[in-house]
Design a protein around this motif. Structure first.
Motif, mmCIF file in Angstrom:
data_model
loop_
_atom_site.group_PDB
_atom_site.id
_atom_site.type_symbol
_atom_site.label_atom_id
_atom_site.label_comp_id
_atom_site.label_asym_id
_atom_site.label_seq_id
_atom_site.Cartn_x
_atom_site.Cartn_y
_atom_site.Cartn_z
ATOM 1 N N SER A 29 -53.659 -69.030 48.417
ATOM 2 C CA SER A 29 -54.931 -69.701 48.146
ATOM 3 C C SER A 29 -55.965 -69.532 49.250
ATOM 4 C CB SER A 29 -54.666 -71.192 47.935
ATOM 5 O OG SER A 29 -54.151 -71.783 49.112
ATOM 6 N N GLY A 30 -55.780 -68.549 50.125
ATOM 7 C CA GLY A 30 -56.743 -68.354 51.191
ATOM 8 C C GLY A 30 -56.815 -69.502 52.179
ATOM 9 N N GLY A 31 -55.769 -70.305 52.227
ATOM 10 C CA GLY A 31 -55.753 -71.430 53.147
ATOM 11 C C GLY A 31 -56.225 -72.748 52.555
ATOM 12 N N GLU A 32 -56.488 -72.794 51.243
ATOM 13 C CA GLU A 32 -56.923 -74.051 50.614
ATOM 14 C C GLU A 32 -55.856 -75.119 50.746
ATOM 15 O OE1 GLU A 32 -58.064 -75.911 46.233
ATOM 16 O OE2 GLU A 32 -57.776 -73.740 46.433
ATOM 17 N N VAL A 33 -54.585 -74.733 50.565
ATOM 18 C CA VAL A 33 -53.470 -75.658 50.709
ATOM 19 C C VAL A 33 -52.550 -75.100 51.792
ATOM 20 C CG1 VAL A 33 -51.489 -76.729 49.600
ATOM 21 C CG2 VAL A 33 -53.586 -76.376 48.307
ATOM 22 N N MET A 34 -52.253 -75.916 52.782
ATOM 23 C CA MET A 34 -51.382 -75.490 53.893
ATOM 24 C C MET A 34 -50.193 -76.441 54.019
ATOM 25 S SD MET A 34 -54.052 -74.453 56.877
ATOM 26 C CE MET A 34 -55.314 -73.209 56.641
ATOM 27 N N VAL A 46 -65.221 -71.161 44.619
ATOM 28 C CA VAL A 46 -64.793 -70.490 45.846
ATOM 29 C C VAL A 46 -65.009 -71.341 47.094
ATOM 30 C CG1 VAL A 46 -65.200 -68.218 44.821
ATOM 31 C CG2 VAL A 46 -66.988 -69.284 46.229
ATOM 32 N N LYS A 47 -65.809 -72.395 47.004
ATOM 33 C CA LYS A 47 -66.072 -73.190 48.206
ATOM 34 C C LYS A 47 -64.832 -73.928 48.688
ATOM 35 C CE LYS A 47 -67.755 -77.553 46.165
ATOM 36 N NZ LYS A 47 -68.944 -78.425 46.020
ATOM 37 N N VAL A 48 -63.839 -74.138 47.809
ATOM 38 C CA VAL A 48 -62.618 -74.822 48.253
ATOM 39 C C VAL A 48 -61.673 -73.871 48.973
ATOM 40 C CG1 VAL A 48 -62.773 -76.517 46.399
ATOM 41 C CG2 VAL A 48 -61.406 -74.452 46.046
ATOM 42 N N ASN A 49 -61.913 -72.569 48.852
ATOM 43 C CA ASN A 49 -61.098 -71.570 49.520
ATOM 44 C C ASN A 49 -61.740 -71.244 50.872
ATOM 45 O OD1 ASN A 49 -60.047 -69.078 50.445
ATOM 46 N ND2 ASN A 49 -59.608 -68.379 48.381
ATOM 47 N N PRO A 50 -61.056 -71.476 51.992
ATOM 48 C CA PRO A 50 -61.654 -71.182 53.294
ATOM 49 C C PRO A 50 -62.121 -69.733 53.438
ATOM 50 C CG PRO A 50 -59.711 -72.542 53.579
ATOM 51 C CD PRO A 50 -59.744 -72.135 52.135
ATOM 52 N N GLN A 51 -61.540 -68.805 52.656
ATOM 53 C CA GLN A 51 -61.988 -67.413 52.693
ATOM 54 C C GLN A 51 -63.213 -67.193 51.817
ATOM 55 O OE1 GLN A 51 -58.418 -65.243 51.564
ATOM 56 N NE2 GLN A 51 -57.659 -65.236 53.667
ATOM 57 N N SER A 102 -49.508 -73.385 40.533
ATOM 58 C CA SER A 102 -50.924 -73.411 40.887
ATOM 59 C C SER A 102 -51.079 -74.332 42.082
ATOM 60 C CB SER A 102 -51.749 -73.958 39.709
ATOM 61 O OG SER A 102 -53.069 -74.280 40.086
ATOM 62 N N THR A 103 -52.176 -74.194 42.805
ATOM 63 C CA THR A 103 -52.488 -75.216 43.800
ATOM 64 C C THR A 103 -52.656 -76.573 43.107
ATOM 65 O OG1 THR A 103 -54.800 -74.477 43.661
ATOM 66 C CG2 THR A 103 -53.513 -73.739 45.572
ATOM 67 N N ALA A 104 -52.903 -76.556 41.788
ATOM 68 C CA ALA A 104 -52.964 -77.803 41.019
ATOM 69 C C ALA A 104 -51.592 -78.458 40.888
ATOM 70 C CB ALA A 104 -53.549 -77.544 39.628
ATOM 71 N N GLY A 105 -50.546 -77.768 41.331
ATOM 72 C CA GLY A 105 -49.228 -78.377 41.424
ATOM 73 C C GLY A 105 -48.965 -78.980 42.786
ATOM 74 N N LEU A 106 -49.895 -78.766 43.718
ATOM 75 C CA LEU A 106 -49.743 -79.251 45.089
ATOM 76 C C LEU A 106 -50.799 -80.270 45.478
ATOM 77 C CD1 LEU A 106 -49.081 -75.773 46.759
ATOM 78 C CD2 LEU A 106 -47.364 -77.487 46.113
ATOM 79 N N LYS A 107 -51.888 -80.351 44.719
ATOM 80 C CA LYS A 107 -52.980 -81.287 45.002
ATOM 81 C C LYS A 107 -53.658 -81.637 43.680
ATOM 82 C CE LYS A 107 -57.000 -79.506 46.275
ATOM 83 N NZ LYS A 107 -58.089 -78.815 47.025
ATOM 84 N N GLY A 108 -54.586 -82.555 43.726
ATOM 85 C CA GLY A 108 -55.300 -82.932 42.524
ATOM 86 C C GLY A 108 -56.635 -82.223 42.393
ATOM 87 N N TYR A 109 -57.065 -82.019 41.163
ATOM 88 C CA TYR A 109 -58.405 -81.517 40.854
ATOM 89 C C TYR A 109 -58.989 -82.418 39.764
ATOM 90 C CZ TYR A 109 -57.248 -77.055 43.161
ATOM 91 O OH TYR A 109 -56.885 -76.078 44.065
#
Length: 252
Positions: free
Chosen positions: A247-252, A210-215, A136-143
């Motif tokens: 992730s639509g660019g949320e994590v790069m 969805v606001k965290v997803n740039p798309q 998950s992106t939760a493995g790459l950043k915090g929520y």
């Protein structure tokens, strides 16, 4: 490595797992879908040619072992493992109960460990394999409010990288796919929880996701499945130890 013919997908009855099963079956693989609820597994297996459904609990090593035995009896050794089973519970950090913390580690991290250990024997027997861990992106950043889930998914990324290095001289790759908020039952349940606790409408709650997803949208399960499928192909042998964000660019 020749194209693996038997893929086992945990959490395979719905959402990302079902999309992965459909995608790999379309590529000609024999698929075993594994999960705790038999009804969605059986329904999916009935739709897919060469598919098999096995009920198991990935948090129980014995149950995992029996699931692989059932899978082998139908389609032979497993050449592709997709660890998709997972769950999320929300709570402020100071209110997380010990049991909930442990359950997040068990289903999201220990389940991956159990399945990888068993699958490794199969892959060595058939001369190679592909392991894809759906993190998950939760493995790459915090929520906020999902500390247990984040900790477990970060653990999946670490496990992926460590085992990939151990197996680097063998024809077995180990990678992780990291979806952002995806249009699945897990996200739907989270929306229900938010609306119930806050009084906000479902649409308002969805906009927070969805606001965290740039798309500005949820990821589709089929988009995650396409990435998993790519990682399972013979010509991706040089791709290992990676954590690929979908992730639509949320994590790069």
């Amino acid at each position: 490595m020749s194209t693996p013919r038997h893929a086992l997908i945990t959490g395979g009855g719905t959402g990302i797992g079902a999309a992965v099963a459909e995608r790999l079956a379309a590529e000609g693989m024999n698929v075993t879908v594994v999960g705790r609820r038999s009804a969605p597994l059986e329904a999916l297996a009935a739709r897919l040619e060469g598919a098999n459904a096995v009920t198991a609990d990935v948090t129980d090593a014995g149950s995992v072992g029996r699931a692989f035995e059932e899978a082998r009896a139908v389609h032979g050794p497993v050449g592709v493992l997709v660890n998709n089973a997972g769950a999320a519970k929300t709570a402020p950090f100071d209110r997380i109960e010990a049991g909930d913390w442990q359950s997040m580690l068990e289903v999201n991290l220990s389940g991956v460990f159990h399945c990888m250990q068993v699958a490794l024997t199969d892959m060595r027997a058939v001369g190679g394999g592909r392991i894809v861990n759906v993190a998950s992106t939760a493995g790459l950043k915090g929520y906020a409010y999902v500390a247990g889930y984040c900790a477990a998914k970060h653990g999946v990324i670490g496990l992926t990288r460590a085992v990939a290095l151990e197996l680097a001289r063998e024809p077995i790759t180990v990678n992780a796919v990291c979806p952002g908020y995806t249009d699945t039952e897990l996200v739907s349940n989270a929306l229900d929880t938010i609306t119930a606790k806050t009084g906000r409408s479902r649409e308002e709650a969805l906009q927070e996701f969805v606001k965290v997803n740039p798309q500005r949208r949820l990821v589709r399960p089929e988009e995650v499945a396409e990435t998993v499928s790519w990682l399972c192909r013979p010509n991706t042998a040089a791709v290992t130890g990676q954590a690929i964000s979908v992730s639509g660019g949320e994590v790069m």
